[in-house]
Motif scaffolding. Structure first.
Motif, mmCIF file in Angstrom:
data_model
loop_
_atom_site.group_PDB
_atom_site.id
_atom_site.type_symbol
_atom_site.label_atom_id
_atom_site.label_comp_id
_atom_site.label_asym_id
_atom_site.label_seq_id
_atom_site.Cartn_x
_atom_site.Cartn_y
_atom_site.Cartn_z
ATOM 1 N N MET A 1 -28.202 20.708 5.934
ATOM 2 C CA MET A 1 -29.115 21.676 6.534
ATOM 3 C C MET A 1 -29.573 21.158 7.902
ATOM 4 O O MET A 1 -29.939 19.983 8.036
ATOM 5 C CB MET A 1 -30.347 21.876 5.629
ATOM 6 N N ASP A 2 -29.533 22.014 8.921
ATOM 7 C CA ASP A 2 -30.040 21.609 10.223
ATOM 8 C C ASP A 2 -30.936 22.714 10.775
ATOM 9 O O ASP A 2 -31.001 23.831 10.248
ATOM 10 C CB ASP A 2 -28.909 21.256 11.188
ATOM 11 N N LYS A 34 -20.935 32.431 9.233
ATOM 12 C CA LYS A 34 -20.376 31.159 8.773
ATOM 13 C C LYS A 34 -21.477 30.120 8.591
ATOM 14 O O LYS A 34 -21.456 29.338 7.628
ATOM 15 C CB LYS A 34 -19.329 30.666 9.762
ATOM 16 N N ALA A 35 -22.462 30.106 9.521
ATOM 17 C CA ALA A 35 -23.547 29.133 9.428
ATOM 18 C C ALA A 35 -24.361 29.367 8.157
ATOM 19 O O ALA A 35 -24.728 28.419 7.454
ATOM 20 C CB ALA A 35 -24.438 29.223 10.660
ATOM 21 N N GLU A 41 -23.642 27.175 0.636
ATOM 22 C CA GLU A 41 -22.778 26.256 -0.107
ATOM 23 C C GLU A 41 -23.423 24.889 -0.243
ATOM 24 O O GLU A 41 -23.314 24.224 -1.278
ATOM 25 C CB GLU A 41 -21.428 26.145 0.598
ATOM 26 N N GLU A 42 -24.094 24.453 0.792
ATOM 27 C CA GLU A 42 -24.770 23.139 0.749
ATOM 28 C C GLU A 42 -25.903 23.147 -0.268
ATOM 29 O O GLU A 42 -26.099 22.179 -1.023
ATOM 30 C CB GLU A 42 -25.312 22.800 2.138
ATOM 31 N N GLY A 44 -26.180 25.397 -2.751
ATOM 32 C CA GLY A 44 -25.675 25.833 -4.049
ATOM 33 C C GLY A 44 -26.305 27.117 -4.565
ATOM 34 O O GLY A 44 -26.224 27.408 -5.769
ATOM 35 N N VAL A 45 -26.936 27.883 -3.671
ATOM 36 C CA VAL A 45 -27.578 29.140 -4.059
ATOM 37 C C VAL A 45 -27.387 30.157 -2.937
ATOM 38 O O VAL A 45 -27.318 29.789 -1.764
ATOM 39 C CB VAL A 45 -29.090 28.954 -4.323
ATOM 40 N N PRO A 46 -27.312 31.477 -3.281
ATOM 41 C CA PRO A 46 -27.262 32.505 -2.236
ATOM 42 C C PRO A 46 -28.650 32.731 -1.650
ATOM 43 O O PRO A 46 -29.671 32.588 -2.344
ATOM 44 C CB PRO A 46 -26.760 33.740 -2.982
ATOM 45 N N LEU A 47 -28.700 33.116 -0.384
ATOM 46 C CA LEU A 47 -29.979 33.381 0.284
ATOM 47 C C LEU A 47 -30.208 34.864 0.516
ATOM 48 O O LEU A 47 -31.361 35.305 0.586
ATOM 49 C CB LEU A 47 -30.031 32.634 1.630
#
Length: 300
Positions: A1-2, A34-35, A41-42, A44-47
């Motif tokens: 995450m950034d 894509k971001a 994916e990082e 592990g849950v959909p936003l």
């Protein structure tokens, strides 16, 4: 995450659209999609989920959104503060100056530095070279002006004055009319010296020992102008740097070139070699070096 990914999420929420968020950020929709996908994916849950034409946040998305505002705001504030530091709009510098060097060489430079960088604050501390070097070494001061040489394994430095000491005598002294005086000719005199925490104290004693006598010290002071007044009052003799002697009243004292040996007065600015130096302190080193000539006089 950034931070960039969090900014994208917030922009999508603000516009309720990937497309409009991409337009507002001046990036392509595939880039923002894509971001967000990489972030999901990082974690592990959909936003986000689509409900018809509506874009809605998942529980995880709501949690991220709630924290992201504070994180991005704090990051932006940090960026602004760092910008102020790197552009010298704020910062603090701790500078050590010995009384002679501070009075003779630095008022004008400090004034110009303050005018150039009004947001920077300066803490000045007056002391002898020995104490100042100790304080720079232990981190109490950022930089200091001391008598050179110093331990090059510990300190970085630049030199800005290289003079010799002159004998300062009462006008009626038998040696006052001479062009030169050898150090040994002063062996029977009462000496008025700087205190032991001034490097010149030990340097003068070593020079006297080298020609066969131990100076008889009548008084010690931390102030060159008080030493001058004591000599003018006939209380003894002193050894002061050439540039300081040029400031003395020739009607009240005589100054004579000292030989056999000549005692150097070599000053430099020092800072710790292995310690972080703040942006403000680095700019002070650059600024002061640029405004001092090799003779220690402000350059025009």
């Amino acid at each position: 995450m950034d931070i960039r990914q969090l900014e994208y999420v917030l922009e999508i929420i603000r516009h309720s659209s990937f497309t409009k968020a991409a337009e507002a950020l001046h990036i392509t929709q595939p880039t923002i999609s894509k971001a967000v996908k990489n972030l999901e994916e990082e974690l592990g849950v959909p936003l986000f989920v689509r409900s018809g034409k509506t874009l809605e946040l998942t529980d995880a998305g709501q949690l991220i959104a709630g924290q992201a505002q504070d994180v991005v705001r704090s990051f932006k504030h940090l960026e602004l503060q760092l910008g102020d530091l790197t552009n010298f709009k704020k910062g603090h510098i701790r500078i050590g100056l010995p009384p002679m060097a501070g009075a003779r060489f630095f008022p004008g430079i400090l004034s110009r530095f303050r005018d150039t960088y009004p947001g920077l604050t300066i803490q000045l501390e007056e002391d002898g070279s020995v104490k100042l070097a100790e304080k720079v070494e232990d981190g109490t001061l950022d930089v200091g002006v001391v008598l050179l040489p110093v331990d090059e394994g510990v300190f970085e430095s630049y030199s800005f004055v290289n003079e010799r000491l002159r004998a300062v005598l009462p006008p009626a002294h038998p040696l006052a009319g001479k062009k030169e005086v050898r150090l040994v000719e002063l062996q029977d005199e009462a000496f008025i010296l700087f205190r032991e925490d001034f490097a010149l104290h030990e340097r003068i004693i070593e020079a006297c020992d080298g020609v066969g006598f131990r100076p008889r010290i009548w008084y010690e002071s931390s102030q060159w102008d008080f030493i001058y007044e004591m000599v003018a009052a006939g209380m003894g003799v002193a050894l002061l740097p050439e540039s300081i002697c040029g400031m003395l009243d020739p009607n009240r004292v005589a100054t004579v070139t000292l030989t056999d040996p000549a005692i150097p007065w070599h000053l430099g600015m020092i800072w710790r070699k292995d310690r972080y130096l703040s942006f403000a302190a680095r700019e002070w080193v650059r600024f002061s070096k640029a405004h001092l000539t090799n003779q220690g006089r402000p350059s025009l």
